[in-house]
Scaffold this active site. Structure first.
Site, PDB file in Angstrom:
ATOM      1  N   GLU A 121      -9.523   4.461  -3.992  1.00 20.69           N
ATOM      2  CA  GLU A 121      -8.848   5.453  -4.838  1.00 20.69           C
ATOM      3  C   GLU A 121      -7.608   5.910  -4.101  1.00 20.69           C
ATOM      4  O   GLU A 121      -7.623   6.034  -2.878  1.00 20.69           O
ATOM      5  CB  GLU A 121      -9.760   6.664  -5.092  1.00 20.69           C
ATOM      6  CG  GLU A 121     -10.991   6.320  -5.899  1.00 20.69           C
ATOM      7  CD  GLU A 121     -12.221   7.071  -5.421  1.00 20.69           C
ATOM      8  OE1 GLU A 121     -12.179   7.688  -4.338  1.00 20.69           O
ATOM      9  OE2 GLU A 121     -13.230   7.005  -6.118  1.00 20.69           O
ATOM     10  N   ALA A 155      -4.494   6.203   6.857  1.00 21.15           N
ATOM     11  CA  ALA A 155      -3.221   6.894   7.068  1.00 21.15           C
ATOM     12  C   ALA A 155      -2.578   6.366   8.344  1.00 21.15           C
ATOM     13  O   ALA A 155      -3.255   5.885   9.248  1.00 21.15           O
ATOM     14  CB  ALA A 155      -3.423   8.408   7.168  1.00 21.15           C
ATOM     15  N   VAL A 156      -1.262   6.476   8.384  1.00 23.09           N
ATOM     16  CA  VAL A 156      -0.464   6.102   9.543  1.00 23.09           C
ATOM     17  C   VAL A 156       0.369   7.315   9.911  1.00 23.09           C
ATOM     18  O   VAL A 156       0.864   8.040   9.041  1.00 23.09           O
ATOM     19  CB  VAL A 156       0.435   4.883   9.226  1.00 23.09           C
ATOM     20  CG1 VAL A 156       1.383   4.583  10.375  1.00 23.09           C
ATOM     21  CG2 VAL A 156      -0.426   3.661   8.894  1.00 23.09           C
ATOM     22  N   ASN A 167       1.186   8.747  -4.943  1.00 25.62           N
ATOM     23  CA  ASN A 167       1.412   8.057  -3.671  1.00 25.62           C
ATOM     24  C   ASN A 167       1.939   6.638  -3.934  1.00 25.62           C
ATOM     25  O   ASN A 167       1.262   5.637  -3.703  1.00 25.62           O
ATOM     26  CB  ASN A 167       0.134   8.038  -2.834  1.00 25.62           C
ATOM     27  CG  ASN A 167       0.394   7.646  -1.400  1.00 25.62           C
ATOM     28  OD1 ASN A 167       1.438   7.111  -1.054  1.00 25.62           O
ATOM     29  ND2 ASN A 167      -0.593   7.908  -0.547  1.00 25.62           N
ATOM     30  N   TYR A 189      -0.951  -1.601  -1.647  1.00 25.61           N
ATOM     31  CA  TYR A 189      -2.187  -2.220  -2.122  1.00 25.61           C
ATOM     32  C   TYR A 189      -1.892  -3.336  -3.121  1.00 25.61           C
ATOM     33  O   TYR A 189      -2.518  -4.394  -3.082  1.00 25.61           O
ATOM     34  CB  TYR A 189      -3.115  -1.165  -2.725  1.00 25.61           C
ATOM     35  CG  TYR A 189      -3.598  -0.153  -1.722  1.00 25.61           C
ATOM     36  CD1 TYR A 189      -4.213  -0.551  -0.539  1.00 25.61           C
ATOM     37  CD2 TYR A 189      -3.440   1.215  -1.933  1.00 25.61           C
ATOM     38  CE1 TYR A 189      -4.650   0.374   0.395  1.00 25.61           C
ATOM     39  CE2 TYR A 189      -3.884   2.147  -1.012  1.00 25.61           C
ATOM     40  CZ  TYR A 189      -4.487   1.717   0.149  1.00 25.61           C
ATOM     41  OH  TYR A 189      -4.927   2.634   1.076  1.00 25.61           O
TER      42      TYR A 189
END
Length: 164
Positions: free
Chosen positions: A116, A83-84, A121, A128
């Site tokens: 996963e 996460a960012v 999202n 990815y």
């Protein structure tokens, strides 16, 4: 500003380095504002030094702006969480974290990387896929709060856009 030992410096004064215990409050704050990421407790994060997972943080101008946690087993690497912070999104930080993890895993002989991601999202899925990951499965109702499917993605080293 010098690059800390074991860190890599990229554009924008961004340093990718191993997560340290002092980073945990910042990681917890990022998790708090990132409901799309897997929820980890303070205790789970504190155990990272003593167990298999490997964790990195992205430090930008002295602030922990993001993190990636993964683990290796045999010749596979699994990205467990990334996460960012909201304030630092859309600035290439997630890409730099991912590139660093892929490079490090490749150097240790990893042949394939898995992860996963929540089906909703779309920004993460696009990230990815830009790095060469392809869909390899789906887990129905895998996530909670809200209940949602997980998309399984994988990458064989040597097939990424990074050339690693």
């Amino acid at each position: 500003m010098s690059v800390p030992r074991g860190a890599s410096k990229g554009a924008l004064d961004l340093f990718i380095r191993k997560l340290e215990a002092l980073d945990i409050p910042a990681v917890l704050a990022i998790l708090e504002e990132s409901p799309e990421a897997a929820a980890w407790s303070r205790e789970s994060l504190l155990q990272l030094d003593s167990v298999t997972p490997t964790a990195w943080v992205a430090e930008w101008e002295g602030i922990v702006a993001g993190f990636l946690i993964g683990r290796s087993a045999a010749d596979e690497f699994e990205i467990l969480n990334m996460a960012v912070s909201r304030a630092h999104r859309r600035q290439g930080i997630a890409s730099k974290l991912l590139e660093s993890a892929l490079e490090a895993s490749h150097k240790t002989g990893i042949a394939r990387v898995y992860l996963e991601v929540r089906a909703s999202n779309e920004p993460a899925i696009a990230l990815y896929k830009r790095h060469g990951f392809t869909e390899c499965g789906r887990r129905a109702r895998y996530y909670r709060d809200p209940v949602e499917d997980a998309i399984l993605l994988s990458l064989a080293h040597g097939m990424s856009e990074l050339g690693i």
